[in-house]
Design a protein around this motif. Structure first.
Motif, PDB file in Angstrom:
ATOM      1  N   GLN A 496       0.719  -1.012  -0.509  1.00  0.00           N
ATOM      2  CA  GLN A 496      -0.251   0.057   0.177  1.00  0.00           C
ATOM      3  C   GLN A 496       0.740   1.383  -0.143  1.00  0.00           C
ATOM      4  OE1 GLN A 496      -2.184  -0.587   3.883  1.00  0.00           O
ATOM      5  NE2 GLN A 496      -4.405  -1.242   2.398  1.00  0.00           N
ATOM      6  N   SER A 497       2.477   0.895   0.603  1.00  0.00           N
ATOM      7  CA  SER A 497       2.550   2.316   1.041  1.00  0.00           C
ATOM      8  C   SER A 497       4.174   2.024   0.549  1.00  0.00           C
ATOM      9  CB  SER A 497       2.832   3.406   2.040  1.00  0.00           C
ATOM     10  OG  SER A 497       2.683   2.605   2.840  1.00  0.00           O
ATOM     11  N   VAL A 498       5.546   2.842   0.495  1.00  0.00           N
ATOM     12  CA  VAL A 498       6.695   2.599   0.439  1.00  0.00           C
ATOM     13  C   VAL A 498       7.493   3.769   1.437  1.00  0.00           C
ATOM     14  CG1 VAL A 498       7.235   3.204  -1.472  1.00  0.00           C
ATOM     15  CG2 VAL A 498       8.451   1.567  -0.513  1.00  0.00           C
ATOM     16  N   VAL A 499       8.783   3.053   1.762  1.00  0.00           N
ATOM     17  CA  VAL A 499       9.598   4.196   2.925  1.00  0.00           C
ATOM     18  C   VAL A 499      10.756   4.208   1.915  1.00  0.00           C
ATOM     19  CG1 VAL A 499      10.334   5.381   4.638  1.00  0.00           C
ATOM     20  CG2 VAL A 499       7.994   4.639   4.802  1.00  0.00           C
ATOM     21  N   LEU A 500      11.099   5.113   1.104  1.00  0.00           N
ATOM     22  CA  LEU A 500      12.277   5.180   0.753  1.00  0.00           C
ATOM     23  C   LEU A 500      13.818   6.155   1.737  1.00  0.00           C
ATOM     24  CD1 LEU A 500      12.438   6.030  -2.778  1.00  0.00           C
ATOM     25  CD2 LEU A 500      12.054   4.281  -1.226  1.00  0.00           C
ATOM     26  N   GLU A 501      14.615   5.089   2.190  1.00  0.00           N
ATOM     27  CA  GLU A 501      15.112   5.634   4.188  1.00  0.00           C
ATOM     28  C   GLU A 501      16.419   7.060   3.691  1.00  0.00           C
ATOM     29  OE1 GLU A 501      18.091   3.364   5.968  1.00  0.00           O
ATOM     30  OE2 GLU A 501      17.157   2.799   6.948  1.00  0.00           O
ATOM     31  N   ASN A 502      16.535   6.700   2.346  1.00  0.00           N
ATOM     32  CA  ASN A 502      17.183   7.731   2.410  1.00  0.00           C
ATOM     33  C   ASN A 502      17.200   9.314   2.171  1.00  0.00           C
ATOM     34  OD1 ASN A 502      20.459   8.591   1.716  1.00  0.00           O
ATOM     35  ND2 ASN A 502      19.038   9.501  -0.342  1.00  0.00           N
ATOM     36  N   TYR A 503      15.180   9.256   1.218  1.00  0.00           N
ATOM     37  CA  TYR A 503      14.251  10.464   1.512  1.00  0.00           C
ATOM     38  C   TYR A 503      13.372  11.364   2.471  1.00  0.00           C
ATOM     39  CZ  TYR A 503      16.541  10.126  -3.653  1.00  0.00           C
ATOM     40  OH  TYR A 503      16.983  10.356  -4.272  1.00  0.00           O
ATOM     41  N   ASN A 504      13.905   9.906   3.632  1.00  0.00           N
ATOM     42  CA  ASN A 504      13.152  10.452   4.359  1.00  0.00           C
ATOM     43  C   ASN A 504      13.624  10.932   5.861  1.00  0.00           C
ATOM     44  OD1 ASN A 504      10.470   9.668   5.652  1.00  0.00           O
ATOM     45  ND2 ASN A 504      10.781   8.318   6.840  1.00  0.00           N
ATOM     46  N   GLY A 505      15.016  11.513   5.303  1.00  0.00           N
ATOM     47  CA  GLY A 505      14.811  12.023   6.954  1.00  0.00           C
ATOM     48  C   GLY A 505      13.932  13.835   7.139  1.00  0.00           C
ATOM     49  N   ASP A 506      13.174  13.823   6.118  1.00  0.00           N
ATOM     50  CA  ASP A 506      12.568  15.212   7.012  1.00  0.00           C
ATOM     51  C   ASP A 506      10.723  14.228   6.837  1.00  0.00           C
ATOM     52  OD1 ASP A 506      14.473  16.882   6.961  1.00  0.00           O
ATOM     53  OD2 ASP A 506      14.199  17.561   4.768  1.00  0.00           O
ATOM     54  N   GLY A 507      10.426  13.009   6.653  1.00  0.00           N
ATOM     55  CA  GLY A 507       9.182  12.557   6.609  1.00  0.00           C
ATOM     56  C   GLY A 507       9.055  12.318   5.127  1.00  0.00           C
ATOM     57  N   GLN A 508       9.647  13.266   4.861  1.00  0.00           N
ATOM     58  CA  GLN A 508       8.801  12.911   3.278  1.00  0.00           C
ATOM     59  C   GLN A 508       9.569  11.697   2.599  1.00  0.00           C
ATOM     60  OE1 GLN A 508       6.878  15.689   1.777  1.00  0.00           O
ATOM     61  NE2 GLN A 508       7.488  16.299   3.949  1.00  0.00           N
ATOM     62  N   GLY A 509       9.840  10.312   3.014  1.00  0.00           N
ATOM     63  CA  GLY A 509      10.300   9.713   2.283  1.00  0.00           C
ATOM     64  C   GLY A 509       9.251   8.108   1.746  1.00  0.00           C
ATOM     65  N   VAL A 510       7.926   8.968   2.020  1.00  0.00           N
ATOM     66  CA  VAL A 510       6.202   7.905   2.373  1.00  0.00           C
ATOM     67  C   VAL A 510       5.944   8.063   1.367  1.00  0.00           C
ATOM     68  CG1 VAL A 510       4.664   6.899   3.532  1.00  0.00           C
ATOM     69  CG2 VAL A 510       6.377   7.531   5.087  1.00  0.00           C
ATOM     70  N   PHE A 511       5.776   6.793  -0.130  1.00  0.00           N
ATOM     71  CA  PHE A 511       5.015   7.284  -0.874  1.00  0.00           C
ATOM     72  C   PHE A 511       4.152   6.341  -0.728  1.00  0.00           C
ATOM     73  CE2 PHE A 511       9.062   8.441  -2.455  1.00  0.00           C
ATOM     74  CZ  PHE A 511       9.499   9.153  -3.027  1.00  0.00           C
ATOM     75  N   THR A 512       2.491   6.683  -1.221  1.00  0.00           N
ATOM     76  CA  THR A 512       1.487   6.388  -1.130  1.00  0.00           C
ATOM     77  C   THR A 512       1.530   5.234  -3.183  1.00  0.00           C
ATOM     78  OG1 THR A 512       1.015   7.118   0.547  1.00  0.00           O
ATOM     79  CG2 THR A 512      -0.411   5.651  -0.683  1.00  0.00           C
ATOM     80  N   ARG A 513       1.001   4.603  -2.686  1.00  0.00           N
ATOM     81  CA  ARG A 513       0.055   3.663  -3.772  1.00  0.00           C
ATOM     82  C   ARG A 513      -1.591   4.621  -4.530  1.00  0.00           C
ATOM     83  NH1 ARG A 513       0.943  -1.481  -6.652  1.00  0.00           N
ATOM     84  NH2 ARG A 513       1.670  -2.332  -5.346  1.00  0.00           N
ATOM     85  N   VAL A 514      -0.955   4.772  -6.287  1.00  0.00           N
ATOM     86  CA  VAL A 514      -2.251   5.537  -6.277  1.00  0.00           C
ATOM     87  C   VAL A 514      -2.957   4.794  -7.403  1.00  0.00           C
ATOM     88  CG1 VAL A 514      -0.880   7.655  -5.887  1.00  0.00           C
ATOM     89  CG2 VAL A 514      -0.293   6.627  -8.139  1.00  0.00           C
ATOM     90  N   GLU A 515      -2.156   4.334  -8.198  1.00  0.00           N
ATOM     91  CA  GLU A 515      -3.090   3.195  -9.252  1.00  0.00           C
ATOM     92  C   GLU A 515      -4.614   2.508  -8.524  1.00  0.00           C
ATOM     93  OE1 GLU A 515      -0.420   0.299  -8.424  1.00  0.00           O
ATOM     94  OE2 GLU A 515      -0.775   1.873  -8.050  1.00  0.00           O
ATOM     95  N   PRO A 516      -5.570   2.610  -9.378  1.00  0.00           N
ATOM     96  CA  PRO A 516      -6.229   1.556  -8.592  1.00  0.00           C
ATOM     97  C   PRO A 516      -6.024   0.328  -8.258  1.00  0.00           C
ATOM     98  CG  PRO A 516      -7.004   1.905 -10.963  1.00  0.00           C
ATOM     99  CD  PRO A 516      -5.797   2.668 -10.703  1.00  0.00           C
ATOM    100  N   PRO A 517      -6.614  -0.621  -7.349  1.00  0.00           N
ATOM    101  CA  PRO A 517      -7.089  -2.220  -6.978  1.00  0.00           C
ATOM    102  C   PRO A 517      -6.822  -3.302  -8.612  1.00  0.00           C
ATOM    103  CG  PRO A 517      -7.948  -1.821  -5.257  1.00  0.00           C
ATOM    104  CD  PRO A 517      -8.056  -0.719  -6.465  1.00  0.00           C
ATOM    105  N   LYS A 518      -6.343  -4.272  -9.251  1.00  0.00           N
ATOM    106  CA  LYS A 518      -6.070  -4.854  -9.807  1.00  0.00           C
ATOM    107  C   LYS A 518      -7.698  -6.097  -9.124  1.00  0.00           C
ATOM    108  CE  LYS A 518      -2.107  -3.440 -12.013  1.00  0.00           C
ATOM    109  NZ  LYS A 518      -0.676  -4.194 -12.125  1.00  0.00           N
TER     110      LYS A 518
END
Length: 518
Positions: A496-518
């Motif tokens: 449902q989501s993924v965290v890229l640790e290297n880009y999460n220093g300011d809490g911005q490294g969390v990405f949420t899935r956007v495409e509809p379920p298959k």
């Protein structure tokens, strides 16, 4: 000329500290004899430093009483090639660009085009931060003093992904503040760039044209530019070097146009002498008034505390694009260092009470060469001899910094002895997003997960680590280190989501899935 107002600059504690530390009026400490001896020591010390550190090349310029008293190059522009470093060799200055940008804006303050206390949004209406009140209130001075509340390094990660300056500045609005306005120091390349961009828009110029028009051309700095293309077009230019496999290697390039005011200037020792003369001359170059004295003086006021220098022990503040430091004997210095991890290291250090300044440019990172040469010079000129091996001390400090970067990825160097298996790769692939970074697309390529991020669709290959955790190398450039990627799995056994640790220093490294379920 308007000065920094008391409501925005609260000088009482800092100013009292400076006054308490400053020595009483006395005869000049830098006598002709001491200066001559210190310059002679540079002739001996510079080649020795190149030999002991292996740094390929260095250029040094010293200004005293409005005269260039030392201007030399040592070593080579690129390791393994014959071209020597000279007074006209062009170096990338990295963050030494910041006090130069400050001088450019001071020229606009000088003629009333802007005031340091102008809200940035007055001249750059598109500029926004996360808090509407801060957006209205944050001034050009706040941005140049790194006290806007933006987190340190804000926007650097966007630059590494290929976003340009307008888009990086636009996306700063998505960052949560690290502090309230004017309450703390947090070094931000793109915060300062925003302040410079606001000033440029007030003048109706691009930043690059403004810097050339207001500073480089009037001072005769013919080989200085805020455009990377001009650096690469120069035939007499210093390559960047990093330490690889026991040698300095010219392995990388650095294109810093997005942060040109904060890190994109390239120049020569000869050109920088003119700028140092202007700074030490309170806006005068010889008999010519270039910038009003009070407009330039504001850049040297200490606005926010930085703490204590870990190597020298100096008490340090930040002004407008300048460090303002007090050493243990009460000398006040204006200085700034610059560095690219891809291989540049520079320092300017001015002692205004003595009308003395030195700049050291090197073409390698990390080393103690530039800072060490400057501290050794000031020891010699003020006290007769170096008090300690400053090159070694600074080298040790930079070694510690490099080790700390490497330690950041140590947790992922060794996989668990019995890692839990991953889900089928289809569970992780898909499109994810967040406001700050934009779209993250994760695909399957040759049986591996590959992520694409940024306007240039920069690719990162994920390697499985344990269960729903993977690793990747965010940057091939030093300091390269493994970073973690962690997926959160939903009831449908898809991420449902993924965290890229290297880009999460300011809490911005969390990405949420956007495409509809298959």
């Amino acid at each position: 000329m308007p000065s920094l107002t008391a409501s925005r600059w609260q000088p009482s504690v800092i100013t009292l500290a400076l006054l308490a530390a400053a020595p009483p009026a006395h005869a000049a400490e830098v006598t002709p004899e001491r200066l001559a001896a210190a310059l002679a020591q540079l002739d001996v010390l510079a080649p020795r430093v190149l030999q002991t550190t292996g740094v390929p090349g260095v250029a040094i310029v010293v200004v005293h009483n409005d005269r260039v008293v030392y201007l030399k190059g040592f070593g080579v522009r690129e390791a393994g090639k014959p071209g020597v470093v000279g007074p006209d060799t062009v170096f990338q200055l990295a963050s030494m660009s910041k006090p130069i940008a400050s001088t450019v804006v001071a020229s606009l303050v000088s003629d009333g085009t802007v005031d340091w206390n102008d809200p940035a949004s007055r001249h750059m209406p598109q500029f926004q931060l996360s808090d509407p009140w801060v957006t209205r209130e944050v001034t050009i001075a706040d941005l140049f003093a790194h006290r806007s509340g933006l987190p340190g390094g804000a926007g650097d990660d966007l630059e590494s992904l290929g976003y340009d300056r307008p888009e990086i500045l636009r996306r700063l609005r998505f960052l949560a503040p690290a502090s309230s306005l004017r309450s703390a120091y947090a070094y931000s390349n793109f915060g300062l760039t925003a302040g410079a961009q606001a000033a440029a828009q007030a003048a109706g110029k691009s930043w690059e044209d403004l810097a050339a028009e207001r500073l480089f051309r009037p001072l005769g700095m013919a080989h200085t530019s805020a455009r990377h293309a001009d650096f690469t077009a120069a035939t007499d230019r210093a390559a960047l070097h990093v330490w690889e496999q026991g040698r300095w290697a010219p392995s990388f390039t650095r294109q810093p146009d997005a942060q040109a005011p904060a890190g994109g200037v390239s120049s020569t020792a000869r050109d920088l002498a003119q700028w140092m003369r202007l700074e030490l001359g309170s806006g005068m170059l010889g008999a010519q008034r270039v910038i009003a004295a009070d407009a330039l003086a504001q850049t040297h006021q200490p606005l926010v505390a930085r703490g204590q220098n870990p190597v020298t022990g100096d008490t340090s503040f930040y002004g407008l694009g300048w460090n303002v430091d007090i050493d243990t004997r009460g000398h006040i210095f204006w200085n700034h260092a610059g560095a690219f991890s891809q291989g540049a290291q520079t320092v300017v250090n001015l002692l205004p009470a003595e009308k003395l300044g030195i700049t050291v440019l090197t073409n390698a990172f990390p080393s103690g060469a530039s800072n060490g040469l400057i501290n050794s010079f000031y020891d010699a000129v003020l006290y007769g001899k170096p008090s300690q091996d400053w090159v070694a001390l600074w080298g040790k400090a930079y070694d510690g910094l490099t080790a700390s970067f490497a330690a950041g990825g140590a947790a992922y160097v060794t996989r668990p002895s019995t890692p839990l298996p991953a889900l089928p790769l289809t569970a992780y692939s898909g499109t994810y997003t967040n406001d700050y970074f934009g779209t993250l697309e994760i695909t399957q390529e040759n049986g591996r997960l590959v992520a694409h991020l940024g306007p240039q669709r920069k690719a990162f290959v994920f390697a499985h680590f344990d269960q729903n955790t993977f690793t990747y190398v965010p940057e091939p450039e030093p300091p390269a280190a493994l970073a973690g990627v962690t997926f959160s799995i939903g009831p449908d056994r898809r991420a449902q989501s993924v965290v890229l640790e290297n880009y999460n220093g300011d809490g911005q490294g969390v990405f949420t899935r956007v495409e509809p379920p298959k």
